[in-house]
Design a protein around this motif. Structure first.
Motif, PDB file in Angstrom:
ATOM      1  N   THR A  28      63.006   2.505 -43.014  1.00  0.00           N
ATOM      2  CA  THR A  28      64.214   2.227 -43.785  1.00  0.00           C
ATOM      3  C   THR A  28      64.019   0.933 -44.558  1.00  0.00           C
ATOM      4  O   THR A  28      63.438  -0.028 -44.050  1.00  0.00           O
ATOM      5  CB  THR A  28      65.430   2.107 -42.850  1.00  0.00           C
ATOM      6  OG1 THR A  28      65.608   3.355 -42.199  1.00  0.00           O
ATOM      7  CG2 THR A  28      66.688   1.734 -43.602  1.00  0.00           C
ATOM      8  N   ARG A  36      71.538  -0.694 -47.171  1.00  0.00           N
ATOM      9  CA  ARG A  36      70.456   0.291 -47.118  1.00  0.00           C
ATOM     10  C   ARG A  36      70.086   0.700 -48.549  1.00  0.00           C
ATOM     11  O   ARG A  36      70.926   1.124 -49.319  1.00  0.00           O
ATOM     12  CB  ARG A  36      70.884   1.517 -46.327  1.00  0.00           C
ATOM     13  CG  ARG A  36      69.763   2.501 -46.103  1.00  0.00           C
ATOM     14  CD  ARG A  36      70.235   3.707 -45.266  1.00  0.00           C
ATOM     15  NE  ARG A  36      69.136   4.549 -44.890  1.00  0.00           N
ATOM     16  CZ  ARG A  36      68.503   5.397 -45.704  1.00  0.00           C
ATOM     17  NH1 ARG A  36      68.889   5.485 -46.974  1.00  0.00           N
ATOM     18  NH2 ARG A  36      67.505   6.147 -45.288  1.00  0.00           N
ATOM     19  N   GLY A  38      67.120   2.725 -49.068  1.00  0.00           N
ATOM     20  CA  GLY A  38      66.510   4.046 -48.932  1.00  0.00           C
ATOM     21  C   GLY A  38      65.441   4.013 -47.870  1.00  0.00           C
ATOM     22  O   GLY A  38      65.543   3.292 -46.885  1.00  0.00           O
ATOM     23  N   SER A  59      65.920   7.464 -52.246  1.00  0.00           N
ATOM     24  CA  SER A  59      67.321   7.231 -51.886  1.00  0.00           C
ATOM     25  C   SER A  59      68.174   8.352 -52.442  1.00  0.00           C
ATOM     26  O   SER A  59      67.775   9.057 -53.374  1.00  0.00           O
ATOM     27  CB  SER A  59      67.804   5.888 -52.435  1.00  0.00           C
ATOM     28  OG  SER A  59      67.761   5.893 -53.844  1.00  0.00           O
ATOM     29  N   ASP A  67      66.938  13.482 -54.363  1.00  0.00           N
ATOM     30  CA  ASP A  67      66.478  12.119 -54.109  1.00  0.00           C
ATOM     31  C   ASP A  67      66.098  11.428 -55.408  1.00  0.00           C
ATOM     32  O   ASP A  67      65.633  12.059 -56.350  1.00  0.00           O
ATOM     33  CB  ASP A  67      65.231  12.125 -53.220  1.00  0.00           C
ATOM     34  CG  ASP A  67      65.522  12.333 -51.755  1.00  0.00           C
ATOM     35  OD1 ASP A  67      66.700  12.417 -51.393  1.00  0.00           O
ATOM     36  OD2 ASP A  67      64.559  12.410 -50.977  1.00  0.00           O
ATOM     37  N   ASP A  90      70.050  -3.819 -53.615  1.00  0.00           N
ATOM     38  CA  ASP A  90      69.950  -2.367 -53.784  1.00  0.00           C
ATOM     39  C   ASP A  90      70.231  -1.976 -55.229  1.00  0.00           C
ATOM     40  O   ASP A  90      69.618  -1.055 -55.770  1.00  0.00           O
ATOM     41  CB  ASP A  90      70.881  -1.629 -52.822  1.00  0.00           C
ATOM     42  CG  ASP A  90      72.347  -2.031 -52.964  1.00  0.00           C
ATOM     43  OD1 ASP A  90      72.652  -3.126 -53.481  1.00  0.00           O
ATOM     44  OD2 ASP A  90      73.213  -1.237 -52.548  1.00  0.00           O
ATOM     45  N   GLU A  94      67.931   0.227 -57.650  1.00  0.00           N
ATOM     46  CA  GLU A  94      68.495   1.464 -58.190  1.00  0.00           C
ATOM     47  C   GLU A  94      68.411   1.530 -59.712  1.00  0.00           C
ATOM     48  O   GLU A  94      68.208   2.600 -60.284  1.00  0.00           O
ATOM     49  CB  GLU A  94      69.946   1.621 -57.744  1.00  0.00           C
ATOM     50  CG  GLU A  94      70.603   2.907 -58.176  1.00  0.00           C
ATOM     51  CD  GLU A  94      69.930   4.175 -57.643  1.00  0.00           C
ATOM     52  OE1 GLU A  94      69.957   5.190 -58.348  1.00  0.00           O
ATOM     53  OE2 GLU A  94      69.360   4.129 -56.535  1.00  0.00           O
TER      54      GLU A  94
END
Length: 136
Positions: A28, A36, A38, A59, A67, A90, A94
């Protein structure tokens, strides 16, 4: 001068990592705020030194469907314990670079390093990260 290089996925290449402890696949990934991000799905390595250079972080999606796969330089890892901890958020990951192993042509890894704010590993002045700092 722009250098084009190929990083190889660890799975199925026949190459091993120079240090087996660098294999963090399946772990993780948490960001700097403990959110989190991914899971490490794959590691991209340079064949010359057999060192991990990029993580492919998966993720979103359900049961592997839908995903998102993002590239994260190992330089962005601040430590590894029961999980991989990043120095970035994150949201930063992303909005970063997608990874699709089926796309033709070389990937511009310089752009990935620049986006994360690190010197590419092939340039002068690169400081080798020890991303398995087990204190983090």
């Amino acid at each position: 001068m722009t250098r084009t290089l190929e990083l190889l996925p660890l799975a199925g290449t026949g190459f091993g990592l120079a240090d087996d402890q660098d294999d963090v696949r399946g772990m993780t990934v948490l960001d700097v705020r403990d959110h989190r991000v991914g899971e490490v799905e794959e590691i991209l390595l340079d064949a010359d030194e057999r060192r991990a250079r990029m993580l492919v972080v998966a993720s979103g999606g359900v049961l592997g469907l839908g995903d998102h796969h993002r590239l994260v330089p190992v330089d962005a890892v601040s430590g590894v314990r029961a999980h991989v901890r990043l120095e970035r958020s994150d949201l930063h990951v992303e909005s970063g670079f997608d990874y699709d192993p089926d796309l033709p042509g070389p990937v511009d890894y310089r752009a990935v390093y620049n986006y994360f704010g690190y010197t590419p590993f092939w340039e002068d002045g690169y400081r080798e990260p020890y991303f398995l700092d087990r204190r983090g």
